[in-house]
Write an enzyme that holds these catalytic residues in place. Structure first.
Site, PDB file in Angstrom:
ATOM      1  N   SER A  57       0.835  -1.210   0.000  1.00 10.94           N
ATOM      2  CA  SER A  57       0.000   0.000   0.000  1.00 10.94           C
ATOM      3  C   SER A  57       0.871   1.262   0.000  1.00 10.94           C
ATOM      4  CB  SER A  57      -0.880   0.022   1.250  1.00 10.94           C
ATOM      5  OG  SER A  57      -1.830  -1.009   1.197  1.00 10.94           O
ATOM      6  N   GLN A 204      -9.351   2.056  -0.192  1.00  7.05           N
ATOM      7  CA  GLN A 204      -9.133   2.382  -1.606  1.00  7.05           C
ATOM      8  C   GLN A 204     -10.102   3.462  -2.059  1.00  7.05           C
ATOM      9  OE1 GLN A 204      -9.226  -1.348  -3.752  1.00  7.05           O
ATOM     10  NE2 GLN A 204      -7.171  -1.887  -3.082  1.00  7.05           N
ATOM     11  N   ASP A 350      -6.826  -8.021   4.536  1.00  4.49           N
ATOM     12  CA  ASP A 350      -6.036  -8.853   3.613  1.00  4.49           C
ATOM     13  C   ASP A 350      -5.469 -10.099   4.278  1.00  4.49           C
ATOM     14  OD1 ASP A 350      -6.496  -7.087   1.556  1.00  4.49           O
ATOM     15  OD2 ASP A 350      -4.660  -5.943   1.914  1.00  4.49           O
ATOM     16  N   ARG A 381     -12.456 -14.870  -1.682  1.00  4.93           N
ATOM     17  CA  ARG A 381     -11.584 -15.505  -0.677  1.00  4.93           C
ATOM     18  C   ARG A 381     -12.351 -16.369   0.314  1.00  4.93           C
ATOM     19  NH1 ARG A 381      -7.078 -10.635  -0.022  1.00  4.93           N
ATOM     20  NH2 ARG A 381      -5.896 -11.317  -1.858  1.00  4.93           N
ATOM     21  N   ARG A 422      -2.515 -14.310  -2.007  1.00  3.12           N
ATOM     22  CA  ARG A 422      -2.615 -14.555  -0.565  1.00  3.12           C
ATOM     23  C   ARG A 422      -3.174 -15.947  -0.254  1.00  3.12           C
ATOM     24  NH1 ARG A 422      -0.775  -9.674   0.999  1.00  3.12           N
ATOM     25  NH2 ARG A 422      -1.712  -7.831   0.077  1.00  3.12           N
TER      26      ARG A 422
HETATM   27  C1  S3P Z   1      -5.729  -1.295   0.163  1.00  2.00           C
HETATM   28  C2  S3P Z   1      -6.966  -1.324   0.741  1.00  2.00           C
HETATM   29  C3  S3P Z   1      -7.739  -2.566   0.940  1.00  2.00           C
HETATM   30  C4  S3P Z   1      -6.869  -3.801   0.774  1.00  2.00           C
HETATM   31  C5  S3P Z   1      -5.952  -3.694  -0.423  1.00  2.00           C
HETATM   32  C6  S3P Z   1      -5.044  -2.510  -0.294  1.00  2.00           C
HETATM   33  C7  S3P Z   1      -5.043   0.000   0.007  1.00  2.00           C
HETATM   34  O1  S3P Z   1      -8.764  -2.635  -0.027  1.00  2.00           O
HETATM   35  O2  S3P Z   1      -7.672  -4.945   0.676  1.00  2.00           O
HETATM   36  O3  S3P Z   1      -5.184  -4.861  -0.564  1.00  2.00           O
HETATM   37  O4  S3P Z   1      -3.826   0.019  -0.268  1.00  2.00           O
HETATM   38  O5  S3P Z   1      -5.702   1.036   0.166  1.00  2.00           O
HETATM   39  P1  S3P Z   1     -10.251  -2.054   0.227  1.00  2.00           P
HETATM   40  O6  S3P Z   1     -10.155  -0.604   0.334  1.00  2.00           O
HETATM   41  O7  S3P Z   1     -11.031  -2.476  -0.983  1.00  2.00           O
HETATM   42  O8  S3P Z   1     -10.714  -2.739   1.485  1.00  2.00           O
END
Ligand code: S3P
Length: 469
Positions: A57, A204, A350, A381, A422
């Site tokens: 991230s 996200q 995750d 998942r 994963r």
């Molecule tokens: C992430 C947010 C998460 C996570 C992804 C990375 C990020 O997703 O599952 O692997 O870097 O902001 P969501 O916002 O869809 O939960």
């Protein structure tokens, strides 16, 4: 042959493994042919120390913010995995001079908020949902005509969650009729700030809107239904941009500038999670995971494992570049099944494939609810883990928003990862407690987040290798 297996059509010649843990030519051929398989011999325990690759991230965000900053952003510890490399290549295709990565070092020569150039082709973001959702926000404001595409998995994931609020801000972002990628972004005048009560707990979506908000007139505010990872907010502040938080509401005002800076990326707790679980379930383990990011918005895996009885010590806590970091010592311990608190779900979103393996090795039942989001990750998942655990002889009952898992002795067998990194790594850890070998299909995408996984895991005691031979 890779590790003695013969699924290849191309010859594999002896070669030295490069120190950077990059793929050998042999492994590259397997990845390209889509046949990468892991074979895990049963048993083992985890000992020693290791440093997992950089946080995915944070690596994405360093490239994105560095690209539209003024001046140079020097990144160290950058994750050289396919997902963050997809982001890096995309910004290069938009005219940003980026040097590296060389051993985790990347130098981004920022072009300023309005300096990105229209790319010649569709930007291929591979398997990376973070690239697509965050970039849709940033590029909506940056005034480019651009199309974002990805692989089959990414092209089936929901994108309306970002395109709808972006539309309210005045952005023009088209999806397919199913609400999926490719995303076609067209420049359409200045964006307007919005006040958005976010219907799902998604970092996200929040980050997408904050990045669009950099370009919007007035303030963009997002209210989260539950806390989600806050790397975007922290990093924006590191680039000198004001982000205001009050409780669950976070606001940014458009029209400012970012100043290039140095970023040290900590180890990814999502990658460390496999080893936290592996060392917990494999009797006799004592493992030190060095320099892991322990941002509280990512801390669910530690909290959940501890509630199950895991022995995890957080040592040498420090702050590196605005992010909390520590070394994690984990020793094996008997685990018990729990009802996972729903407020931990976004904080461990995750880590559930790994946590499901912990649940399969725990005494009693583990129950997860409030986690429907797991069905729209790189794979479904919940279903994919339930299928694999069932193959290994574990009673795993999926529900629309979670799963119940009853701990058991694990058998061996062949499980499908469905191209989900994963899932593949989680089942590699299951081998530590299996009665016979486990074969995991379709593992090439482990390279999206954890290059060198097999080598690193092997070094500390996981009996995983390439191929089923
Ligand atoms: C992430 C947010 C998460 C996570 C992804 C990375 C990020 O997703 O599952 O692997 O870097 O902001 P969501 O916002 O869809 O939960």
């Amino acid at each position: 042959m890779c590790g003695g297996h013969t699924v290849l059509t191309a010859p594999c010649w002896p070669e030295k493994r490069p120190p950077s843990l990059h793929l050998t030519l042999c492994e590259q051929a397997l990845v390209t042919s889509g046949q990468l398989q892991y074979a895990v011999d049963p048993g083992g325990r985890l000992n020693g120390r290791l440093r997992v690759p950089g946080d995915k991230s944070i690596s994405h965000r360093a490239i994105m913010l560095g690209s539209v900053a003024e001046g140079v952003t020097q990144v160290s510890g950058f994750l050289e995995g396919e997902d963050s490399l997809a982001t890096l290549r995309a910004f290069r295709a938009m005219g940003v001079p980026i040097e590296g990565p060389h051993d985790g070092q990347v130098r981004v020569h920022g072009v300023g908020m309005h300096g990105l150039q229209t790319p010649q082709d569709v930007l291929d973001l591979g398997n990376s949902g973070t690239s697509m959702r965050l970039m849709s926000g940033l590029l909506s404001g940056a005034g480019l005509e651009v199309t974002l595409g990805g692989d089959a998995s990414l092209s089936s994931r929901p994108m309306k969650r970002v395109t709808e609020p972006l539309g309210v801000m005045g952005a023009q972002v088209e999806t397919t009729p199913e609400g999926t990628a490719p995303l076609r972004i067209r420049p359409d005048g200045r964006l307007r700030g919005i006040d958005y009560p976010m219907p799902l707990a998604s970092a996200q979506v929040k980050s997408c809107l904050l990045l669009a908000g950099l370009y919007a007139e007035g303030a963009t505010c997002i209210t989260e239904p539950a806390p989600t990872r806050d790397h975007t907010e922290r990093m924006l502040r590191g680039f000198g941009y004001s982000v205001r938080r009050s409780g669950a509401r976070v606001c940014i005002t458009g029209g400012g500038r970012l100043a290039g800076c140095d970023i040290e990326v900590p180890g990814d707790i999502s990658s460390a999670a496999f080893f936290l679980v592996g060392a917990s379930i494999a009797e006799g383990s004592d493992l030190l995971l060095e320099h892991v990011g322990i941002n509280p918005t990512r801390g669910g895996v530690i909290a959940i494992l501890r509630q199950m009885g895991a022995d995890i010590e957080v040592l040498n806590e420090r702050e590196v570049g605005g992010e909390p970091v520590a070394d994690l010592r984990v020793r094996s311990a008997p685990l018990k099944g729990i009802r996972i608190p729903e407020d931990q779900v976004p904080l461990a979103i995750d880590e559930f494939p790994a946590l499901f393996v912990a649940a399969a090795c725990a005494e009693g039942e583990t129950l997860l609810t409030g986690a429907a989001e797991l069905r729209v990750k790189e794979s479904d998942r919940i279903q994919v883990m339930a299928d694999g655990l069932t193959t290994l002889g574990v009673a795993a009952q999926p529900t629309p928003d979670g799963i119940s898992i009853r701990g058991a002795m694990l058998d061996g067998g062949t499980v499908e990862s469905h191209g989900d990194h994963r899932i593949a790594m989680a089942f590699a850890m299951a081998g530590l407690r299996a009665g016979s070998p486990i074969v995991i299909n379709d593992c090439a995408n482990v390279h999206t987040s954890f290059p060198g996984f097999v080598e690193l895991a092997g070094r500390v005691g996981v009996r995983v290798r390439y191929g089923a031979g």
